[in-house]
Design a protein around this motif. Structure first.
Motif, mmCIF file in Angstrom:
data_model
loop_
_atom_site.group_PDB
_atom_site.id
_atom_site.type_symbol
_atom_site.label_atom_id
_atom_site.label_comp_id
_atom_site.label_asym_id
_atom_site.label_seq_id
_atom_site.Cartn_x
_atom_site.Cartn_y
_atom_site.Cartn_z
ATOM 1 N N ALA A 72 0.817 -1.213 0.000
ATOM 2 C CA ALA A 72 0.000 0.000 0.000
ATOM 3 C C ALA A 72 0.851 1.262 0.000
ATOM 4 O O ALA A 72 0.493 2.266 -0.630
ATOM 5 N N PHE A 216 -0.493 10.311 1.851
ATOM 6 C CA PHE A 216 -1.215 9.219 1.212
ATOM 7 C C PHE A 216 -0.685 7.865 1.692
ATOM 8 O O PHE A 216 -1.478 6.952 1.967
ATOM 9 N N ILE A 220 -3.108 5.317 3.532
ATOM 10 C CA ILE A 220 -3.481 4.061 2.877
ATOM 11 C C ILE A 220 -2.955 2.870 3.661
ATOM 12 O O ILE A 220 -3.595 1.812 3.728
ATOM 13 N N SER A 224 -5.274 0.032 5.249
ATOM 14 C CA SER A 224 -5.016 -1.382 4.984
ATOM 15 C C SER A 224 -4.936 -2.173 6.277
ATOM 16 O O SER A 224 -5.445 -3.301 6.374
ATOM 17 N N SER A 247 -7.248 7.415 9.330
ATOM 18 C CA SER A 247 -6.799 7.089 7.970
ATOM 19 C C SER A 247 -7.555 7.911 6.939
ATOM 20 O O SER A 247 -6.959 8.424 5.980
ATOM 21 N N LEU A 251 -6.081 10.716 4.235
ATOM 22 C CA LEU A 251 -6.381 10.671 2.803
ATOM 23 C C LEU A 251 -7.079 11.960 2.343
ATOM 24 O O LEU A 251 -6.825 12.442 1.238
ATOM 25 N N THR A 409 -2.907 0.910 -7.192
ATOM 26 C CA THR A 409 -3.228 1.264 -5.810
ATOM 27 C C THR A 409 -4.679 0.946 -5.494
ATOM 28 O O THR A 409 -4.986 0.344 -4.458
ATOM 29 N N MET A 413 -6.309 -1.868 -2.836
ATOM 30 C CA MET A 413 -7.279 -1.513 -1.812
ATOM 31 C C MET A 413 -8.598 -2.250 -2.012
ATOM 32 O O MET A 413 -9.238 -2.649 -1.049
#
Length: 484
Positions: A72, A216, A220, A224, A247, A251, A409, A413
């Motif tokens: 990630a 980021f 991420i 995760s 998180s 983002l 990416t 996810m």
């Protein structure tokens, strides 16, 4: 500059020979297979490894999560690194890191050392898939891209099916360390082929968005982690929600940061392209439903129907055979019908197949299970390849590295989200801890499959934004036979 094939600037830096163009899809496919197989084959060996390292099975969660977190964090910079240092050097470094990490994992005798080596593996794995795709996009004309992508996407479908069987056989008859050592000869052969046949494409780069990488990457990675521990009792609901909010805040901070930059870490402006937006978002929402199938079907076969792990794996194997056979008709199908109607109808069919899996019971003949698995594998192959190639339908050569980074990416996810959705559905419908009778277990899994099937059908809405003719640049091929 034309967007129908490799740019003149890139072609001048590395013109692949005819032999290299024939071998390149095989090389990328093998790298994809090695990376895709790693996680699924390791899941089967968790009890054996935890016993050998004298730790509890729950401690092995860090071994699995560390790899996902590494993916990630490093996937978003894969496109920039490839443009800056060249696809050949980066792809070779990715295979080298993954192979070295595998060797060190196999030699590890301590859980903390194993976690560190898994992070090293993840650094290599994070570059293999996006840089491999990027090399293919820049080597083949868009009219040949569908055929090529359909071939290299097969490992991603085959590996999760072979993983549980291979892991069970290795742990049962050999040693758990062999799981990691298997990657070494494959990786060494891959390194040789990379230097002989992989083109070296580069592009002018801008300064790396370090602030964006921190925002980021941490956001991420934390997301995760939340998905990895989702449904477990090691963290309270309040702690899970707190980490989830943090998180999402990171983002959101990246999104605000990226809006003010001309060259952000991820070029979110690509989502203004209709085909790119539909492919990436469609892939994400579709995987929410079908991404949990590799988790639910073995549970249904083994816990509900009483099959052994090897028998369960064999029942899933027809999916791999169907995926390989589907690539022969896929180009003509997309060229004739078009991406819009293929993705809309195919997503509905996948949802209906999940509903059909919910009819499998103790008295279902094996041949019916095998037939359903075959059709599911065929339509899944069509879905993944269609979405993966549509990403590049209207992007330019200069945008291909950024497109590859974003697509990879989001795919990583979506896989995590898909497993989380399956876990949520299972926790909601399946009897606690599976201590009830097999009939109740089967009913619970059936309800989970129905919920995921309905979710898959609803995700069709994303593809309705496509228009007739979208994707023609990659579906109108001059050659329809595979291999070429």
């Amino acid at each position: 500059m034309s967007s129908t094939g490799p740019s003149n600037a890139m072609a001048a830096s590395s013109v692949p020979s005819a032999a290299s163009k024939r071998l390149l899809p095989w090389l990328v496919a093998v790298a994809f297979f090695m990376e895709s197989l790693d996680t699924t084959i390791l899941n089967t060996a968790v009890p054996a490894i935890s016993a050998a390292l004298h730790v509890g099975p729950l401690s092995m969660k860090a071994v699995l999560a560390s790899y996902t977190l590494s993916l990630a964090v490093f996937i978003p910079i894969s496109g920039w690194v490839a443009d800056r240092f060249g696809t050949r050097r980066v792809f070779a470094a990715a295979i080298g890191l993954f192979t070295l990490g595998s060797l060190l994992c196999g030699l590890s005798s301590d859980i903390h050392v194993l976690v560190a080596c898994r992070i090293l593996q993840g650094c290599g794995g994070s570059m293999m898939v996006p840089v491999g795709r990027l090399t293919l996009v820049r080597t083949f004309a868009k009219s040949d891209l569908l055929r090529t992508m359909s071939f290299v996407s097969i490992p991603a479908l085959v590996a999760p099916m072979l993983g549980p069987i291979a892991g069970g056989l290795i742990v049962g008859y050999l040693h758990w360390r062999i799981i990691f050592f298997l990657n070494i000869p494959i990786g060494l052969a891959g390194l040789i082929l990379v230097y002989l046949h992989l083109p070296d494409y580069r592009e002018e780069t801008h300064p790396l968005d370090t602030v964006g990488l921190i925002l980021f990457g941490s956001g991420i990675a934390l997301l995760s982690y939340v998905l990895e521990v989702f449904g477990e009792h090691t963290l309270s609901v309040r702690e899970i929600l707190g980490l989830l909010v943090l998180s999402l805040a990171l983002l959101a901070g990246y999104w605000l940061h990226a809006k003010s930059l001309a060259f952000p870490l991820l070029q979110l402006s690509l989502f203004k392209i209709r085909t790119f937006r539909a492919a990436v978002s469609g892939s994400f929402f579709t995987r929410l439903g079908i991404g949990g199938v590799p988790f639910l079907l073995p549970l249904l076969y083994q816990v509900g129907l009483g099959f052994s792990p090897v028998q369960s794996g064999l029942l899933i194997m027809p999916q791999a055979l169907a995926a390989m056979s589907m690539k022969m008709v896929m180009p003509r199908l997309l060229s004739t019908i078009g991406y819009r109607w293929v993705l809309i109808s195919n997503t509905i069919i996948l949802g209906l197949l999940l509903l059909l899996f919910a009819t499998i019971g103790l008295h279902t003949p094996v041949w019916i299970i095998v037939l359903q698995a075959f059709f599911y594998g065929a339509f899944t192959s069509l879905q993944y390849t269609s979405m993966n190639t549509l990403v590049y339908a209207d992007t330019t050569d200069q945008e291909s590295s950024a497109a590859s980074s974003i697509a990879s990416t989001m795919q990583q996810m979506s896989i995590s989200f898909g497993v989380a959705m399956a876990g949520l559905a299972t926790a909601f419908f399946v009897p606690s801890n599976g201590h009830s009778g097999s009939a109740e277990m089967i009913r619970g899994i059936h309800k989970a499959l129905v919920a995921l099937g309905a979710l898959t059908i609803v995700s069709t809405i994303v593809f309705r934004s496509l228009k007739r003719g979208d994707g023609d640049a990659v579906s109108h091929q001059k050659i329809f036979h595979p291999g070429g």
